[in-house]
Design a protein around this motif. Structure first.
Motif, mmCIF file in Angstrom:
data_model
loop_
_atom_site.group_PDB
_atom_site.id
_atom_site.type_symbol
_atom_site.label_atom_id
_atom_site.label_comp_id
_atom_site.label_asym_id
_atom_site.label_seq_id
_atom_site.Cartn_x
_atom_site.Cartn_y
_atom_site.Cartn_z
ATOM 1 N N ARG A 33 -2.149 13.403 -7.930
ATOM 2 C CA ARG A 33 -3.269 13.472 -8.887
ATOM 3 C C ARG A 33 -3.218 14.740 -9.728
ATOM 4 O O ARG A 33 -3.966 14.882 -10.695
ATOM 5 N N CYS A 49 -5.985 -4.244 -7.783
ATOM 6 C CA CYS A 49 -5.633 -2.925 -7.229
ATOM 7 C C CYS A 49 -6.833 -2.275 -6.582
ATOM 8 O O CYS A 49 -7.952 -2.409 -7.064
ATOM 9 N N GLU A 50 -6.542 -1.545 -5.530
ATOM 10 C CA GLU A 50 -7.579 -0.744 -4.884
ATOM 11 C C GLU A 50 -7.117 0.705 -4.948
ATOM 12 O O GLU A 50 -5.952 0.989 -4.629
ATOM 13 N N GLU A 51 -8.005 1.578 -5.364
ATOM 14 C CA GLU A 51 -7.642 3.003 -5.436
ATOM 15 C C GLU A 51 -8.136 3.705 -4.180
ATOM 16 O O GLU A 51 -9.288 3.548 -3.789
ATOM 17 N N HIS A 52 -7.268 4.469 -3.535
ATOM 18 C CA HIS A 52 -7.652 5.268 -2.368
ATOM 19 C C HIS A 52 -7.528 6.742 -2.738
ATOM 20 O O HIS A 52 -6.850 7.086 -3.707
ATOM 21 N N PHE A 60 -2.785 3.864 -3.290
ATOM 22 C CA PHE A 60 -3.321 2.609 -3.836
ATOM 23 C C PHE A 60 -2.768 1.418 -3.075
ATOM 24 O O PHE A 60 -1.744 1.521 -2.388
ATOM 25 N N VAL A 120 -3.415 2.593 -11.138
ATOM 26 C CA VAL A 120 -4.429 1.568 -10.872
ATOM 27 C C VAL A 120 -5.007 1.037 -12.188
ATOM 28 O O VAL A 120 -5.113 -0.182 -12.397
ATOM 29 N N THR A 121 -5.342 1.926 -13.110
ATOM 30 C CA THR A 121 -5.930 1.518 -14.397
ATOM 31 C C THR A 121 -4.968 0.620 -15.172
ATOM 32 O O THR A 121 -5.358 -0.434 -15.696
ATOM 33 N N VAL A 141 -2.413 8.517 -9.475
ATOM 34 C CA VAL A 141 -3.028 7.456 -8.671
ATOM 35 C C VAL A 141 -3.951 6.645 -9.573
ATOM 36 O O VAL A 141 -3.872 5.407 -9.648
ATOM 37 N N ALA A 142 -4.799 7.346 -10.313
ATOM 38 C CA ALA A 142 -5.753 6.673 -11.206
ATOM 39 C C ALA A 142 -5.004 5.932 -12.322
ATOM 40 O O ALA A 142 -5.371 4.801 -12.674
ATOM 41 N N ASP A 153 -3.312 12.221 -13.604
ATOM 42 C CA ASP A 153 -3.705 11.769 -12.264
ATOM 43 C C ASP A 153 -2.970 10.443 -12.047
ATOM 44 O O ASP A 153 -3.390 9.395 -12.540
ATOM 45 N N THR A 207 0.850 -1.200 0.000
ATOM 46 C CA THR A 207 0.000 0.000 0.000
ATOM 47 C C THR A 207 0.879 1.241 0.000
ATOM 48 O O THR A 207 1.848 1.323 0.757
#
Ligand SMILES: O=C(O)C1=C[C@@H](OP(=O)(O)O)[C@@H](O)[C@H](O)C1
Ligand SMILES: C=C(OP(=O)(O)O)C(=O)O
Length: 435
Positions: free
Chosen positions: A346, A367-370, A374, A357-358, A353-354, A351, A338
């Motif tokens: 971002r 993956c989990e996006e926070h 992540f 994850v993508t 973070v996005a 961005d 994590t």
């Protein structure tokens, strides 16, 4: 080389990695700081080891457009620049800053302090989404008239100025530390002593420390008490300044050692480095790498068979440019990783973070996006074309996954030119074979 690369660029896994020694190009952050401070100095400064990339070219071209005498020798990696001593020769200019955050932020403050007239600064479509309103507010508190022309807190900007008064300015620094760094570097050209107050969160703190170190090299002292920064009006002294290799760029080679289970030595970066991103080594150490930091070089040896330790959480807020590198390494850990503290990532080239994850999901990862990071749960890598969103760090970090797993292809590989035009060549040096 960048023009002739296939797009997407397939990355072939490396068998039996034997180790490598590399020296990344000069630091973007140090090059653009040294240029900004040298531009305000009295006399001629010589910078060595300078980075030649999109972001530094933006800065060099802008300083030339502002009337400074700049002599860049890209082969020798030097710049000779004669400073203006506190007042810019040009009374108007239109500066196109592409997507260089350091350039547009540092130049906006420099112009507000040392300009006399009206100037416009703009960038690419993404730059028009990147925040600068908190810097604009601080400069307006000090007597400049700076406007975000689209009234959205982002470029394009118009700066109308007769210089900065002294006094106190409040600078919100939760979106970027570059606002505070920009003000610190411009402050010596103000008419009176200046105090900078950061009321809330200050992100990317090591970059502010770096700013102070560069200013010191030009004879300017920033004093700090109770969270207030004080700078007296003064003219920086021209000097010879040696730019270190880029520590964010070095993170890719350190990570390659981790992923390939081999040894990589990076030259020119050691115990004396002023770059916060050297702290990425802390992440690699925790994941099981052996790290040796010497005076002038750093060596990382990955664990045998690249078996990295998962089950850990890293606050990467101060070193967010290396969060994508950490994401690539996390794919090869024996448990989830994590990353927290990087909400400000971002607002960068994309961005981030996005994007992480993508693209990791495309490669089969869970993956989990926070809001501020992540979690990556490693799974077998599935082949995919990785989209890079005009972000050099997406290209450079995701290429590392392809050094170990089949089927990774990097779209728009030329985007590395923002900070590391020689990246693919250096990847060939690392692997000892053609791409
Ligand atoms: O001051 C600098 O040289 C930089 C500061 C950081 O930005 P933020 O302060 O916006 O996080 C970093 O991400 C950027 O690449 C360079
Ligand atoms: C965020 C970056 O750059 P900048 O903010 O200077 O555009 C970067 O190089 O990762």
């Amino acid at each position: 080389m960048l023009d002739s690369l296939p797009d997407p660029l397939p990355i072939t896994p490396v068998e039996g990695f034997g180790g490598a020694t590399l020296r990344p190009p000069g630091s973007k952050s140090l090059t653009n700081r040294a240029l900004a401070v040298a531009a305000l100095a009295e006399g001629t400064s010589t910078l060595t080891g300078v980075l030649d990339s999109d972001d530094t070219r933006v800065m060099l071209n802008a300083l030339t457009a502002l009337g400074l005498d700049v002599d860049h020798n890209p082969v020798a990696a030097t710049v000779r620049i004669t400073g203006c001593g506190g007042e810019l020769p040009a009374n108007d200019a239109g500066l196109f800053c592409e997507n260089s955050g350091t350039s547009i932020r540092f130049l906006t403050a420099l112009i507000a302090a040392a300009g006399r007239g009206t100037y416009r600064l703009d960038g690419v479509a993404r730059m028009r989404q990147r925040p600068i309103g908190d810097l604009v507010d601080a400069l307006n508190q000090l007597g400049a008239e700076v406007t975000c022309d689209l009234a959205n807190g982002c470029p394009p900007l118009t700066v109308h100025t007769t210089g900065l008064s002294g006094g106190t300015a409040t600078v919100e620094s939760g979106a970027s530390s570059q606002f505070l760094s920009a003000l610190m570097m411009a402050a010596p050209a103000a008419r009176g002593p200046l105090t900078l107050r950061v009321p809330g969160e200050l992100v990317s703190v090591p970059y502010v420390v770096m700013t102070r170190r560069v200013l010191e090299a030009f004879g300017v002292r920033v004093s700090e008490e109770n969270g207030l920064f004080h700078i007296a009006p003064q003219t920086p002294t021209a000097t010879e300044y040696a730019v270190e290799p880029d520590a964010s760029a070095a993170s890719y080679w350190f990570a390659a050692a981790a992923i390939l289970g081999g040894t990589v030595t990076v030259e020119g970066l050691g115990t004396g480095s002023v770059q916060g991103d050297m702290d990425f080594l802390r992440v690699l150490r925790a994941m099981g790498c052996e790290v040796r930091i010497e005076e002038e070089k750093t060596t990382v040896t990955g664990p045998p068979h690249g078996r990295l330790k998962g089950g850990q959480t890293f606050d990467m807020g101060p070193i967010s440019d290396t969060a994508q590198t950490a994401a690539a390494v996390a794919v090869f850990a024996d448990g989830p990783t994590t990353v927290t503290g990087i909400a400000h990532a971002r607002h960068k080239e994309t961005d981030r973070v996005a994007a992480v994850v993508t693209e990791l999901r495309k490669l089969g990862q869970e993956c989990e996006e926070h809001a501020d990071g992540f979690t990556i749960v490693p799974k077998p890598v599935t082949p995919a074309i990785v989209h890079t969103y005009d972000d050099h760090r997406m290209a450079m970090s995701f290429a590392l996954i392809g050094l170990r797993e089949n089927g990774v292809q990097i779209a728009d590989p030329g985007c590395v030119a923002k900070t590391y035009p020689g990246f693919w060549q250096d990847l060939q040096t690392l692997t000892g074979r053609e791409l």
